[in-house]
Design a protein around this motif. Structure first.
Motif, mmCIF file in Angstrom:
data_model
loop_
_atom_site.group_PDB
_atom_site.id
_atom_site.type_symbol
_atom_site.label_atom_id
_atom_site.label_comp_id
_atom_site.label_asym_id
_atom_site.label_seq_id
_atom_site.Cartn_x
_atom_site.Cartn_y
_atom_site.Cartn_z
ATOM 1 N N ARG A 95 0.766 -1.120 -0.328
ATOM 2 C CA ARG A 95 -0.269 -0.029 -0.201
ATOM 3 C C ARG A 95 0.973 1.467 -0.058
ATOM 4 O O ARG A 95 0.478 2.430 -0.902
ATOM 5 C CB ARG A 95 -0.981 0.167 1.070
ATOM 6 C CG ARG A 95 -1.548 0.982 1.451
ATOM 7 C CD ARG A 95 -2.675 0.734 2.334
ATOM 8 N NE ARG A 95 -3.393 -0.083 2.470
ATOM 9 C CZ ARG A 95 -4.632 -0.509 1.422
ATOM 10 N NH1 ARG A 95 -5.084 0.883 0.736
ATOM 11 N NH2 ARG A 95 -5.143 -1.566 1.023
ATOM 12 N N LEU A 120 0.329 3.748 -2.545
ATOM 13 C CA LEU A 120 0.108 5.568 -2.624
ATOM 14 C C LEU A 120 1.964 6.561 -3.115
ATOM 15 O O LEU A 120 0.879 7.554 -3.532
ATOM 16 C CB LEU A 120 0.083 4.991 -1.124
ATOM 17 C CG LEU A 120 -1.535 4.899 -0.636
ATOM 18 C CD1 LEU A 120 -1.379 4.945 0.676
ATOM 19 C CD2 LEU A 120 -2.657 4.941 -1.967
ATOM 20 N N LYS A 177 -12.530 8.430 -2.426
ATOM 21 C CA LYS A 177 -12.712 8.210 -1.040
ATOM 22 C C LYS A 177 -13.812 9.529 -1.047
ATOM 23 O O LYS A 177 -14.335 9.809 0.400
ATOM 24 C CB LYS A 177 -11.409 8.610 -0.931
ATOM 25 C CG LYS A 177 -11.052 7.118 -0.761
ATOM 26 C CD LYS A 177 -10.504 6.231 -0.042
ATOM 27 C CE LYS A 177 -10.158 5.615 0.172
ATOM 28 N NZ LYS A 177 -10.723 3.657 0.612
ATOM 29 N N LEU A 229 -5.815 8.723 -6.552
ATOM 30 C CA LEU A 229 -5.407 8.278 -5.066
ATOM 31 C C LEU A 229 -6.611 6.959 -5.134
ATOM 32 O O LEU A 229 -5.974 5.843 -4.383
ATOM 33 C CB LEU A 229 -5.842 9.316 -4.179
ATOM 34 C CG LEU A 229 -5.722 8.577 -3.080
ATOM 35 C CD1 LEU A 229 -4.726 8.516 -2.485
ATOM 36 C CD2 LEU A 229 -5.929 10.040 -1.584
ATOM 37 N N ASP A 230 -7.610 7.555 -5.429
ATOM 38 C CA ASP A 230 -8.902 6.114 -5.226
ATOM 39 C C ASP A 230 -8.213 5.125 -6.398
ATOM 40 O O ASP A 230 -8.192 3.991 -6.125
ATOM 41 C CB ASP A 230 -10.556 6.791 -5.998
ATOM 42 C CG ASP A 230 -10.591 7.715 -5.608
ATOM 43 O OD1 ASP A 230 -10.472 7.968 -4.235
ATOM 44 O OD2 ASP A 230 -11.310 8.685 -5.709
ATOM 45 N N LYS A 258 -4.959 3.846 -6.971
ATOM 46 C CA LYS A 258 -4.220 3.507 -6.005
ATOM 47 C C LYS A 258 -4.327 2.808 -4.943
ATOM 48 O O LYS A 258 -4.026 1.821 -4.503
ATOM 49 C CB LYS A 258 -3.096 4.756 -5.412
ATOM 50 C CG LYS A 258 -2.388 5.453 -6.112
ATOM 51 C CD LYS A 258 -1.236 6.084 -5.634
ATOM 52 C CE LYS A 258 -0.690 7.135 -7.058
ATOM 53 N NZ LYS A 258 0.024 8.155 -5.943
ATOM 54 N N HIS A 259 -5.440 3.556 -4.165
ATOM 55 C CA HIS A 259 -6.510 2.364 -3.320
ATOM 56 C C HIS A 259 -6.926 0.885 -3.599
ATOM 57 O O HIS A 259 -6.787 -0.090 -3.538
ATOM 58 C CB HIS A 259 -7.461 3.583 -2.129
ATOM 59 C CG HIS A 259 -6.852 3.932 -1.113
ATOM 60 N ND1 HIS A 259 -6.048 3.747 -0.112
ATOM 61 C CD2 HIS A 259 -6.982 5.307 -1.062
ATOM 62 C CE1 HIS A 259 -5.800 5.280 0.484
ATOM 63 N NE2 HIS A 259 -6.385 5.730 0.110
ATOM 64 N N ALA A 319 -3.635 -1.476 -4.440
ATOM 65 C CA ALA A 319 -3.718 -1.316 -3.726
ATOM 66 C C ALA A 319 -4.354 -3.165 -3.166
ATOM 67 O O ALA A 319 -3.705 -3.799 -2.618
ATOM 68 C CB ALA A 319 -2.910 -0.568 -2.708
ATOM 69 N N ASP A 320 -4.963 -2.917 -3.172
ATOM 70 C CA ASP A 320 -5.999 -3.876 -2.131
ATOM 71 C C ASP A 320 -5.830 -5.375 -3.342
ATOM 72 O O ASP A 320 -5.647 -6.265 -2.639
ATOM 73 C CB ASP A 320 -7.444 -3.311 -2.275
ATOM 74 C CG ASP A 320 -7.831 -2.369 -0.795
ATOM 75 O OD1 ASP A 320 -6.874 -2.185 -0.012
ATOM 76 O OD2 ASP A 320 -8.664 -1.813 -0.597
#
Ligand code: ATP
Ligand code: TYR
Length: 377
Positions: free
Chosen positions: A272, A276, A311, A337-338, A340-341, A344-345
């Motif tokens: 993560r 990020l 987010k 950013l969204d 990336k999240h 990452a998950d």
């Protein structure tokens, strides 16, 4: 298997170049036994590029009924002074951590590690003795010094660098490996193409057969910057494969630049943190390291959709293919950013078996052994 199915599996992403489909077709039609290999220098940790992307292609070839081999290039690593330049350490890590990490990667990519042969360079050289040396001489006699110099990017080196003589020898040795093992499908990332092009040219003259070369996409490192990214996009648009593969080789995800890489056994929080912090220009879909992970790894064999949550608003976007995600990102409907999240998950979930294997399972002692050897170049 029908030749069209073999071609489809061979050229499927992450494959980027097959030299040539006609030659592969000819070999299949002539009933030639297909023997693939991909070689690795043995040094630091296995990352998404060396592990997952390379092994995805190995798995495709397994599925096509092709004999696959992973070649652990202990002599080449020694020449390139990997792991402190100590051959016995290199061999230990090759047969321990490295083999284990590539086997786990084959499993994650949906293949069977037992179906791929693992061979150490020195095993081949010991077995063949004078014949291997003869092959190196044959390749060297058929290749000019300037060609060898231009090919040293296959060692992860730049042409202008000062080199040992052994580093020049590395090139004919890599080409001789192909013929010494009777390989007819030489595989590697795009940065390996110069060695394979020499093999294709030398093959017919010196070894009475012409292998095919198969090159997969190089995953860019996470730590790109705007200026380098613009230079790369420009080089890609110019369409010169050699120029672009040299340019991307400088910024690819690489074990010797750990800040650019996600290792296959990274902890979820590290995955993560790295994602990020990754370069991820808004609206840009070319050479975007985060989108590339979505394309080549997350969507590779996916049947269920990917959810990206905004987010700020809590809105959920559902993508059932990479192309849908790419289109929305291009239109700036998805914020970096969204993205990336979500990436990452999913990535942490895909890597879970490797993380478990190397932190709680049988891979742990191998990883600890490698970590105790701190010198990587
Ligand atoms: N980022 C990447 N994406 C896809 N394939 C890769 C990537 N990096 C390396 N490979 C492929 O893996 C094989 C082994 O490459 P190599 O040992 O040079 O990896 P590396 O991690 O970049 O190492 P180093 O940092 O020592 O250069 C080659 O076929 C190479 O093309
Ligand atoms: N040049 C490859 C390693 C390699 C060495 C010898 C080979 O026959 C094949 C591949 C690399 O950069 O990792």
């Amino acid at each position: 298997m029908h030749v069209q199915d073999i071609l489809r599996l061979t050229t499927r992403e992450p494959a980027e170049e097959l030299l040539t489909p006609e030659r592969l077709t000819e070999m299949v039609e002539q009933g030639v036994r297909l023997k693939h290999y991909i070689g690795f220098e043995v040094s630091g940790l296995v990352h998404l590029g060396t592990g997952l992307i390379s092994m995805q292609k190995v798995v495709d070839l397994q599925k096509a009924g092709i004999e696959t081999t992973v070649f652990l290039a202990d002599y080449h690593s020694w020449i390139n002074k990997k792991l402190g330049g100590d051959l016995s350490t290199i061999r230990r890590v090759a047969g321990g951590y490295f083999k284990e990490a590539l086997k786990v990667s084959i499993k994650i990519a949906g293949g069977d590690p037992e179906k791929t042969k693992f061979l150490m360079g020195s095993e081949v050289y010991e077995k063949l003795g004078l014949e291997y040396f003869t092959n190196v001489v044959k390749v060297s006699m058929d290749t000019t010094l300037s060609r060898v110099r231009r090919s040293i990017t296959i060692l992860g080196r730049r042409e202008a660098e000062s080199l040992s003589f052994a580093q020049l020898l590395y090139v004919p040795m890599q080409v001789a490996d192909i013929f010494s093992m009777g390989v007819n499908i030489a595989h590697g990332g795009m940065d390996q193409r110069k060695a394979h092009v020499i093999a294709i040219e030398v093959g017919e003259r010196a070894f009475s057969y012409k292998p095919v070369a198969l090159h997969h996409h190089l995953l860019p490192g996470l730590a790109l910057d705007q200026v380098t990214w613009e230079r790369l996009v420009e080089a890609k648009r110019r369409g010169d494969k050699d120029e672009f593969s040299d340019a991307i080789a400088d910024v690819k995800m690489s074990k010797s630049k750990p800040e650019t890489a996600i290792f296959i056994h990274d902890r979820e929080e590290d995955v993560r943190k790295k994602i990020l912090g990754a370069f991820c220009p808004a609206g840009e879909t070319e050479l975007n390291p985060v989108l590339e992970i979505a394309r080549y790894i997350i969507f590779r064999d996916r049947s269920e959709p990917l959810e990206v949550v905004n987010k700020k608003t809590g809105a959920r976007l559902i993508f059932s293919s990479y192309l849908e995600l790419e289109e929305s990102y291009k239109q700036r409907k998805v914020h970096p950013l969204d993205l990336k999240h979500a990436v990452a998950d999913e990535l942490a979930r895909i890597l879970e078996p490797a993380r478990r294997h190397f932190t709680e399972g049988p891979g742990r002692s191998y990883l600890e052994d490698l970590e105790s050897i701190t010198i990587t170049r």
